[in-house]
Structures are given as C-alpha cells and as structure tokens.
Design an enzyme around this catalytic site. Structure first.
Site, PDB file in Angstrom:
ATOM      1  N   ASP A   1      29.984  33.957  39.942  1.00  0.00           N
ATOM      2  CA  ASP A   1      29.050  34.876  40.585  1.00  0.00           C
ATOM      3  C   ASP A   1      29.572  36.309  40.525  1.00  0.00           C
ATOM      4  O   ASP A   1      30.774  36.542  40.536  1.00  0.00           O
ATOM      5  CB  ASP A   1      28.882  34.507  42.075  1.00  0.00           C
ATOM      6  CG  ASP A   1      28.085  33.229  42.233  1.00  0.00           C
ATOM      7  OD1 ASP A   1      27.411  32.836  41.259  1.00  0.00           O
ATOM      8  OD2 ASP A   1      28.146  32.625  43.320  1.00  0.00           O
TER       9      ASP A   1
ATOM     10  N   ASP B   1      33.382  36.742  46.254  1.00  0.00           N
ATOM     11  CA  ASP B   1      33.885  35.380  46.120  1.00  0.00           C
ATOM     12  C   ASP B   1      34.056  34.999  44.653  1.00  0.00           C
ATOM     13  O   ASP B   1      35.060  34.410  44.261  1.00  0.00           O
ATOM     14  CB  ASP B   1      32.903  34.389  46.768  1.00  0.00           C
ATOM     15  CG  ASP B   1      33.385  33.988  48.155  1.00  0.00           C
ATOM     16  OD1 ASP B   1      34.403  34.567  48.598  1.00  0.00           O
ATOM     17  OD2 ASP B   1      32.747  33.111  48.759  1.00  0.00           O
TER      18      ASP B   1
ATOM     19  N   GLU C   1      31.492  28.147  38.024  1.00  0.00           N
ATOM     20  CA  GLU C   1      31.779  27.910  39.433  1.00  0.00           C
ATOM     21  C   GLU C   1      30.587  27.181  40.075  1.00  0.00           C
ATOM     22  O   GLU C   1      29.458  27.651  40.022  1.00  0.00           O
ATOM     23  CB  GLU C   1      32.007  29.273  40.096  1.00  0.00           C
ATOM     24  CG  GLU C   1      31.981  29.250  41.598  1.00  0.00           C
ATOM     25  CD  GLU C   1      31.665  30.632  42.191  1.00  0.00           C
ATOM     26  OE1 GLU C   1      31.529  31.615  41.440  1.00  0.00           O
ATOM     27  OE2 GLU C   1      31.537  30.698  43.415  1.00  0.00           O
TER      28      GLU C   1
ATOM     29  N   ASP D   1      29.859  38.429  42.750  1.00  0.00           N
ATOM     30  CA  ASP D   1      30.142  38.958  44.088  1.00  0.00           C
ATOM     31  C   ASP D   1      31.642  38.815  44.382  1.00  0.00           C
ATOM     32  O   ASP D   1      32.419  38.428  43.511  1.00  0.00           O
ATOM     33  CB  ASP D   1      29.293  38.239  45.148  1.00  0.00           C
ATOM     34  CG  ASP D   1      29.624  36.750  45.208  1.00  0.00           C
ATOM     35  OD1 ASP D   1      30.521  36.297  44.448  1.00  0.00           O
ATOM     36  OD2 ASP D   1      29.001  36.043  46.016  1.00  0.00           O
TER      37      ASP D   1
END
Ligand code: 0RA
Length: 652
Positions: free
Chosen positions: A513, A517, A435, A515
């Site tokens: 990531d 998102d 990403e 997290d």
C-alpha cells in the site's frame, strides 16, 4: 621573466601534445571517468576533492569547502599548499598550467606520500578541466594570488598574478560540459554521503558542503552541512552501531605500519547477529573486500581461537566453532594505505596486493591478543557470544535443511499460496510479493498469468534485524519467499552463500500500500532481502512497485497521478482553470481500493507501470538506515525521520 612572458607564443610540440591528450578525454570520456551519466558527473567532484585530500594526507590541509552553485557549477576550495605556479623547466610554462592541462601530470611524484588521486579515481584534475565548458583555478601561494581560466581544458590566457594573500590553498570552480554529460544536476545527498565518509577516514579534516540552489527561508541560509571527526574510524564504528547495543565498552582501535603499508582498524561487537565489515584502500571503498579484509579475518579467527583454547572455553561448551561465529554481531572498518594498490574484481572494488594480508593480520593479531589479555571481562562477553553464535548456527543449519528437504519432498515444493505464472523462463518471469491476502486476490485477477506470479504475504513478516537466524528460516512467510524464488542458502567453509542457480524470476517486485503501514512493510521486506539475499539486489532483480496515489476524473475521462504535481495538473486540465464540481479526486490509500483492471493498468502492465529498481549504492548507509528504523533504540530513529522529513526523502 614574468609568467605572462613565459606563455607568450609558446606553441611548441608539448602544447600540441597536451591538446591531443585533452581531446582524447573529450572523445572517450567513459574511458577516463567511467561514464557520462550522473555517476560520471559526480566523479568530477571526487577527482578534485581527492587532490585536496592528498594535501591533507601530506599534512598541509585541514579544510575543504565545496559549493554547488545555482547553475550546477562546483567550487572546491582547500587550504593546502596551493598548486605550484613556478616555471615547469621541461615544458617551459607554469606548473599550474601543466597540472591543469597535461594528462596524469598531477605533479606529485613523491613516493613516500600516499595519494588518493592516482588511485581508483585518479585521472587527474586535467580530465575535469577537459570535460568542463568552463574552469577557473585560483592559487594562493607565496603571498600571492594567481589565476588561470580554461574552456574545455584550453587555457583562455596565461597564469595571471591578481593580488596578494596571507594564506595558501587552491580553489577550483568548474562547469561540467552539458554537451558531454547526460545530466548536469548535482545531488546534495550523494556528495554529502561521501564527504561524511571522508571525514571519518581523514580525522581532523573538515568538509563543508553548501548548496546555493536551495535557500531555506526559515534559517535564511543555503542548505549546508559540515563533517568533521576527531576520533576517525573509532567514531565511524560508533556511528554505524549507534542504534545497536554494544558488547564492548568502547570499540577496539588498531593502528600499525609495516613496509610502507599503513593499517587502521576499528571494531566493536553488538548484541545483534549481523556481520558488517567495511573496507577502504587509500580512502576508496573496496566493496568486494580483498587481501586487507582477508588479513583481518584471519587474525580474528586465529587470536580468538587461541584465546578460547588456552582458557578451555570452547571444550566446555561442546560445540564446533567455525570462523563465521567470530564475526556475528561484529562491526568493523578496515582501512589501509598502500603506496601502489592493485585493484581487481568485476568493479575493481577488491584489493589484490598479496603482501597486505600478512601485514594486516599481524597488526590486528598483536593488538587483539593484548586486548583480550588485558580485558578478561569483555573478552568473556565476546567468547560467550561466539559460543551462542555456533549453537544458533547449528540450529539454523537444521532449520534450513528442513526447508530445503521439504521443498524436495513435496515435488518442486512450491508454496500453496503462490499463484505461479505459466512461463518457466526466469528471464521473462516476474513475481509480485503482495501485502495481504485481499490485495493478493486482486493482483491475481489483474495479472498477465503468462509471465506474472503472485505471492501474497500475510501480516508483518519477521523483523529480521532482531530475530536470530534460525527463527528466520522457521518463519512461514520467509520460507515461502525462499521456495517460491527457488533460491537457497548454502554453507561454504562456514560462509553463507546464496545459491541463485535455480532462481525462477528475474523480476521480484515488492507491492505494498502507498501509506505509512505499507512503506513500513516495504522496509521490512527490503531489510530481509538486504540481509539474506543481497546478491539478488546486486544483480538488479529486486523492484518496488509504484501504485498511483490519486485518480482524477471528470465524467468518463480520468487520469492516474503519482504525485501532487500531477494531481494539480490533472485538475487543471479537466477544470480548465475554472471552478468545476464535477472534477473528482480519489486518493488511493491502499491497493485494495483498486479493482483488478485498475491495478493492472497502473501498476502491473509493463508498458505503462512505474517501477523502481532497488540498488544498494551504498551498503554502509543502507545498513545504518535499516538498523535505525528497525533496531532497539528509538532516539536515533526519531532523529533520522525528523532530519529527513525536511527534505521528504526517506529513500530506501
Ligand atoms: C602539484 C604539486 C603539489 C600540490 C598540488 C599539485 C596540488 C593540487 C591540487 C588540486 C586541488 N588542490 C590541490 N592542492 C595541491 C605539491 C605542492 C608543493 O610541493 O608545495
């Protein structure tokens, strides 16, 4: 003569035979229950529950309770007729003992009833007994309570009468033998998922699961769940489509019977573009379909084509309709009960009985034809959708051709953004889908370029749940994935086949990531693979990278941690239990916070990294999760997240 006397000194040839049978099961458990891993462990439960389901199918049982005890022993309790306890004439012992100790005894040889046990799972409860270090069977029957206990399948005494009772039923408690199973820990979610499915497949039956290992202080109760469906398959379809917009007022329900084969189908159309057909034979999920699914598809094509032609609907639209077009936005469950099913295919997940095709086709055809004639308004909606599907399919074909032609024209045509590896051997090559361009840059520096390729993906890739097919092929990021991987989608008689002959990597790793998102993007990419490259998942080529969440350090020493437990452990180790301000914890919110070397040693180095292989154990649940997380409607999604947050496990 009492039961006790029957058993006394009864060490005849039959007893020896029974012992030899159980010994064979213990010597080669894989032959009987598939494996001794967690799958085999759960198989023991399916086996006992299937016997209780047979009582339901025979019309005698409407409740099954399953308890996972603290020590991972299992109790299955039903309110069926109870295993017979009288003398077995030939073997000269209690029928209960015969059912529990003789391979394939089962006891039910009635050809007119359908059995789940004896089907794909069917090895008999005696196998469960042989593979349990302890088992106790309790039977309520004819006003009395009987029990018998066993160890590794060997009776520890005769069948005893231990009381009186006003109900009937069987209760089996067993402790899987730890010397046989690799793991003896039961998973609540695996059991719950199957029970939910069984509740839909057996309307009127209540299945309860209780987990005594897990006490909830808040409610002062053990973790538990109950499944019951009055609507059966009709509700199953509604559940599967609960986050989609329906095209029909209510799913179409088809019930038929011919030559002892029972057919039940529930189907509905939604405004989406996916086809979801799930199929079952005698309650067992046939993942690879088979003759029953072929019959369903045949009827669908035949009846809709006839209806469209009779009403001149297709000629007006000036498109060629293919059989695929009748299945866009279709969700259906095809369930048949076949007295003697033959299973074929790699995983024995495909029905082979050829007579079933015609039977299903006739049953579905009749009802569907009637439905279309009786409901012209709804029929029109479906036909309009079919025409739209055909138009879109032709646009998609063009778009797909463009992608594939372009890749030929540009000589190998690898995307400019791909940093390829040197190796051309797919078996050792890996590609990381990363990403963001910046994380992509770090990964490019950190990788071993001999066998690791990097493809950065910018922004959020298309939400494939909502997009029409041709849009998918026009999307830049998705085109890049196709060309980088070297796979293409081909049409074979209107059916889309993934061509993986030229697949360039046997490990495709999604790296996002750690997290919220990042996990959203992971879900999006997973959805895409689930919808368009399912075989790649089935072959075990898709992975999710697991970057660490923390780095705990003291001076020059440091440790990476993947969860809170490890973090606490590391802090403990460095501070030696005392207050120590020089111990630092860094929380990695994104890949960007790691340098190339750190990314390599934590996430990409094959000798140290943690990676999760993506498998679709259960396409039903996966499909539902995807559409719920991505679909139009917010309510079920919120409900799902809330429900699962409690157990912190949105595992997709
Ligand atoms: C043999 C014969 C009959 C039922 C069963 C076995 C039976 C087995 C299990 C295992 C778990 N629950 C069960 N319930 C029943 C037929 C009984 C009759 O004809 O009365």
């Amino acid at each position: 003569m009492s039961t006790e006397e029957n058993n006394k000194g009864n060490y005849g040839a039959d007893n020896i035979q029974a012992l030899e049978g159980l010994e064979a099961v213990r010597k080669r458990p894989g032959m009987y229950i598939g494996s001794t891993d967690t799958k085999g462990l759960h198989h023991l439960v399916w086996e006992v529950v299937d016997n209780s389901i047979d009582e339901h199918l025979a019309g005698y049982c409407d409740a099954i309770d399953v308890i996972i005890h603290k020590d991972n022993s299992i109790t299955v309790k039903d309110n069926g007729r109870g295993i017979p306890t009288g003398m077995h004439q030939k073997l000269q012992k209690s029928a209960l003992e015969v059912v529990m100790t003789v391979l394939h005894a089962g006891g039910k040889f009635d050809k007119d009833t359908y059995k789940v046990s004896g089907g794909l799972h069917g090895v008999g409860v005696s196998c469960v007994n042989a593979l349990s270090s302890y088992l106790r069977a309790e039977v309520h029957r004819e006003g009395k309570v009987f029990e018998q206990e066993y160890a590794t399948g060997i009776p520890q005494g005769p069948v005893k009468e231990i009381g009186t009772s006003e109900r009937t039923g069987t209760t089996v408690t067993f402790l899987p033998d730890a010397s046989i199973f690799e793991s003896t820990v039961y998973e609540f979610d695996i059991l719950a998922k199957r029970f939910k499915e069984l509740a839909y497949l057996n309307k009127g039956l209540t299945l309860t699961l209780i987990d005594e290992r897990n006490f909830d202080e808040e409610t002062q109760a053990f973790r538990h769940t109950t499944y019951h469906s009055e609507g059966g398959l009709l509700e199953f379809v509604e559940y599967l489509d609960s986050s989609r917009t329906a095209l029909l007022e209510k799913p179409i329900h088809i019930i038929g019977k011919e030559d002892n084969v029972e057919v039940e189908v529930a189907m509905s159309y939604n405004t989406g573009y996916q086809e979801n057909i799930f199929s079952f034979v005698n309650n067992i999920n046939t993942r690879e379909g088979g003759t029953h699914v072929a019959g369903f598809r045949r009827a669908l094509t035949r009846v809709f084509k006839q209806y469209g032609d009779d009403n001149g609907l297709f000629t007006k639209a000036k498109v060629n309709i293919s059989s695929d077009d009748f299945r866009e936005g279709l969700t259906a469950i095809v369930s048949v009960k076949v007295p003697e099913p033959q299973f074929k295919g790699q995983t024995k997940g495909e029905l082979g009985n050829s007579e079933v095709t015609g039977i299903v086709s006739r049953a579905v055809g009749d009802v569907l034809k009637f439905f279309l004639e009786e409901n012209p308004g709804q029929a029109k909606k479906v036909v309009e959708k079919v025409i739209l599907a055909a138009t879109a399919r032709q646009a998609a074909e063009k778009a797909r051709e463009m992608v594939q032609r372009k890749s030929v024209l540009t000589g190998g045509g690898l995307p400019g953004k791909l940093s390829d590896c040197s190796s051309k051997d797919p078996a050792i090559s890996e590609v990381y889908l990363v990403e963001g361009d910046s994380a992509g840059g770090t990964a490019k520096q950190g990788r071993d370029r001999n066998f690791q390729a990097i493809l950065p993906l910018r922004g959020k890739i298309l939400n494939v749940e909502k997009a029409m097919e041709h849009k998918i092929y026009e999307n830049e990021e998705i085109k890049n994935i196709f060309t980088a991987l070297g796979v293409s989608i081909q049409d074979r008689d209107g059916e889309r086949i993934l061509n993986m002959e030229k697949l360039r990597y046997h490990k495709v790793v999604i790296m996002c990531d750690a997290d919220v998102d990042g996990s959203h993007i992971t879900t999006l990419i997973l959805t895409f693979f689930f919808r368009y490259m399912k075989p790649l998942i089935e072959q075990g080529y898709l992975y999710i990278a697991a970057p660490p969440l923390y780095r705990v350090s003291k001076g020059k020493e440091f440790r990476y941690c993947w969860n809170d437990e490890e973090r606490k452990d590391a802090i403990e180790q460095y501070s030696k239990g005392k207050e120590d301000n020089s111990v630092k914890t860094q929380r990695y919110k994104g890949l960007g916070e790691m340098n190339a070397e750190q990314l390599w040693e934590t996430t990409m180095d094959p000798t140290t990294r943690l990676m999760r292989r993506v498998n679709i154990e259960d396409a039903i649940e996966a499909d539902h999760t995807f559409s719920m997380l991505m679909g139009d409607e917010v309510a079920p999604r919120r409900e799902f997240i809330e429900e699962n947050a409690k157990y912190a496990k949105i595992d997709i």
